[in-house]
Enzyme design. Structure first.
Site, short mmCIF file in Angstrom:
data_model
loop_
_atom_site.label_atom_id
_atom_site.label_comp_id
_atom_site.label_asym_id
_atom_site.label_seq_id
_atom_site.Cartn_x
_atom_site.Cartn_y
_atom_site.Cartn_z
N TYR A 38 -1.54 -0.78 11.18
CA TYR A 38 -1.82 -1.35 9.85
C TYR A 38 -0.62 -1.11 8.92
CZ TYR A 38 -3.21 -0.92 4.98
OH TYR A 38 -3.23 -0.99 3.61
N LYS A 48 2.23 -3.70 6.81
CA LYS A 48 2.59 -3.68 5.39
C LYS A 48 4.09 -3.46 5.22
CE LYS A 48 -1.42 -4.44 3.51
NZ LYS A 48 -1.71 -5.69 2.83
N SER A 58 0.84 -1.19 0.00
CA SER A 58 0.00 0.00 0.00
C SER A 58 0.87 1.24 0.00
CB SER A 58 -0.85 -0.01 1.27
OG SER A 58 -1.40 1.26 1.52
C1 UD1 Z 1 -6.56 5.13 3.90
C2 UD1 Z 1 -5.51 4.80 4.91
C3 UD1 Z 1 -4.43 4.00 4.23
C4 UD1 Z 1 -5.02 2.72 3.67
C5 UD1 Z 1 -6.17 3.04 2.75
C6 UD1 Z 1 -6.89 1.75 2.47
C7 UD1 Z 1 -5.46 6.56 6.61
C8 UD1 Z 1 -4.68 7.69 7.18
N1 UD1 Z 1 -4.96 6.02 5.50
O1 UD1 Z 1 -5.97 5.91 2.87
O2 UD1 Z 1 -3.43 3.67 5.16
O3 UD1 Z 1 -4.04 2.00 2.94
O4 UD1 Z 1 -7.10 3.91 3.39
O5 UD1 Z 1 -7.82 1.91 1.47
O6 UD1 Z 1 -6.49 6.18 7.11
N2 UD1 Z 1 -12.03 11.58 3.62
C9 UD1 Z 1 -13.03 12.48 3.97
N3 UD1 Z 1 -14.19 11.96 4.46
C10 UD1 Z 1 -14.42 10.64 4.63
C11 UD1 Z 1 -13.38 9.73 4.25
C12 UD1 Z 1 -12.20 10.24 3.75
O7 UD1 Z 1 -12.86 13.70 3.85
O8 UD1 Z 1 -15.50 10.26 5.10
C13 UD1 Z 1 -10.77 12.12 3.09
C14 UD1 Z 1 -9.57 11.71 3.91
O9 UD1 Z 1 -9.37 12.61 4.97
C15 UD1 Z 1 -8.47 11.73 2.85
C16 UD1 Z 1 -9.18 11.33 1.55
O10 UD1 Z 1 -10.57 11.57 1.79
O11 UD1 Z 1 -7.97 13.03 2.70
C17 UD1 Z 1 -9.00 9.87 1.20
O12 UD1 Z 1 -9.31 9.09 2.35
P1 UD1 Z 1 -9.38 7.50 2.32
O13 UD1 Z 1 -10.31 7.07 1.25
O14 UD1 Z 1 -9.69 7.04 3.71
O15 UD1 Z 1 -7.93 7.06 1.87
P2 UD1 Z 1 -6.48 7.35 2.52
O16 UD1 Z 1 -6.57 8.16 3.73
O17 UD1 Z 1 -5.62 7.88 1.42
#
Ligand code: UD1
Length: 370
Positions: A172, A176, A148
């Protein structure tokens, strides 16, 4: 453990395999697993999927069988099994000879890993150690491992290149990162092994049929599954975590990749393993190389959906990085693979899956209460 269940068979069928090759896919009923199983079948491989349905359902593989049709699904065998139980794996390997393994099975929710690190170590680390031991015992030495972009931590420089400094920020991520290092050590000690570590960026979207897609249990952690649940009326609004980042619109930047492109990246990696006896252990990024903010993603989804997604601006989510996106040069040059789809197609296919399956595979609001 039961051998059979979903799509038992795995007989010769009428379609000749990719040079008769047989691939074991752990976590084959999951989001990325199902899409990869489907592409492997379409490419003519014989596939055995193993899963314990911790975060997936048998219906997902039934849908794969339906999409590919009876001739190709005759080449899909399913075995219920848990990688933390070595005996389950022994039975999987006693049943058949595999030319290679694609190893998806594992847990991936950051917050859950903070609350239950032991569960992450058992599932991700013990599961992989068992898999390695049993592969070795049965003379199977080609492995594609699901890593990842989490291994880049909070990158100091973007795009992330494969030899950037690595850092884990939560349990997590530590599993990895440790597994990458462990598999590298194992390969060095056993030079006949061929191992590819694939670092996924943010997989989203769904198969164009809209019949398979991501169906997380409980409240989604990731952005697109959450947006999709707002769209189908399961959640009132999207919380946007952080709007004071130093980015175009203040929200965080990620590299979203269509899950079908990601699945094709696994086929490219597999073909690379078969073609390169001295490959050793190599890491590749699977991303698009393009960064998209949270608000840009919301607006792309709204275009596909045809309506507005209500959003609420919230503080940053702890542990989140400002910007993460991939350098794709190494995968392009060495695997001959690059992502074909942009965020428009990702959102179109995500919405198609959501529209057809508002409550996921179970199709029942009552069963999806959380
Ligand atoms: C997350 C994990 C990463 C993991 C991946 C698995 C964290 C810090 N990182 O990645 O380790 O490998 O998921 O798929 O958790 N967001 C919102 N609202 C929401 C959900 C997300 O604003 O309800 C934002 C987050 O703050 C982020 C972006 O959307 O900026 C992407 O979030 P997400 O889909 O959870 O992915 P990652 O954080 O990149």
């Amino acid at each position: 453990m039961a051998i059979g269940g979903v799509g038992a068979g795995g007989g010769a069928g009428s379609v000749e395999g990719q040079q008769g090759r047989s691939v074991l896919v752990t976590g084959g009923a999951g989001f990325i697993g199902t899409h990869t199983v489907l592409r492997l079948l379409e490419k003519g491989y014989a596939v055995t999927a193993v899963d314990n349905f911790h975060n997936s359902v048998p219906e997902a593989l039934d849908r794969v069988r339906h999409i590919v049709g009876p001739a190709l699904s005759a080449r899909l065998q399913f075995i219920f099994g848990d990688l933390t139980i070595k005996d389950d794996l022994e039975k999987v390997f006693a049943a058949k000879r595999y030319d290679a393994v694609i190893h998806f099975a594992g847990l991936k929710a950051v917050a859950e890993s903070v609350a239950h690190p032991e569960m992450y170590n058992r599932n991700n680390i013990v599961g992989t150690v068992n898999l390695y031991d049993v592969m070795k015992k049965h003379g199977c030495n080609k492995l594609v491992f699901s890593s990842s972009a989490t291994v880049y931590g909070q990158p100091e420089k973007v795009p992330c290149v494969e030899d950037s400094p690595l850092k884990a920020l939560n349990p997590y991520g530590r599993t990895k990162l440790y597994l990458e290092e462990m598999l590298r050590d194992y390969q060095h000690a056993n030079p006949e092994w061929r191992t590819i570590l694939l670092r996924y960026f943010n997989p989203i979207g769904a198969h164009q049929s809209g019949d398979i897609g991501e169906d997380p249990k409980g409240v989604p952690n990731n952005l697109l599954p959450y947006i999709q649940q707002v769209a189908v009326g399961r959640r009132p609004e999207l919380n946007v975590y952080g709007h004071d980042y130093r980015t175009r619109d203040g929200t965080a930047v990620r590299d979203y990749i269509h899950v079908v492109d990601l699945a094709d990246g696994h086929i490219a990696a597999l073909e690379k393993l078969f073609a390169t006896p001295d490959i050793g252990c190599v890491a590749y990024n699977l991303g698009t190389g393009r960064g998209t903010t949270v608000l840009e993603m919301v607006s792309a989804f709204e275009k596909a959906y045809g309506k507005k997604i209500p959003v609420k601006m919230c503080p940053r989510r702890p542990g989140d990085s400002e910007q993460v996106y991939a350098s794709t040069a190494k995968a392009e040059q060495e695997l001959g693979w690059r992502a074909k789809y942009g965020i428009e197609e990702m959102c179109r296919d995500q919405w198609n899956w959501a529209r057809k399956n508002p409550y996921g595979y179970c199709g029942d609001a009552a069963e999806n209460k959380d």
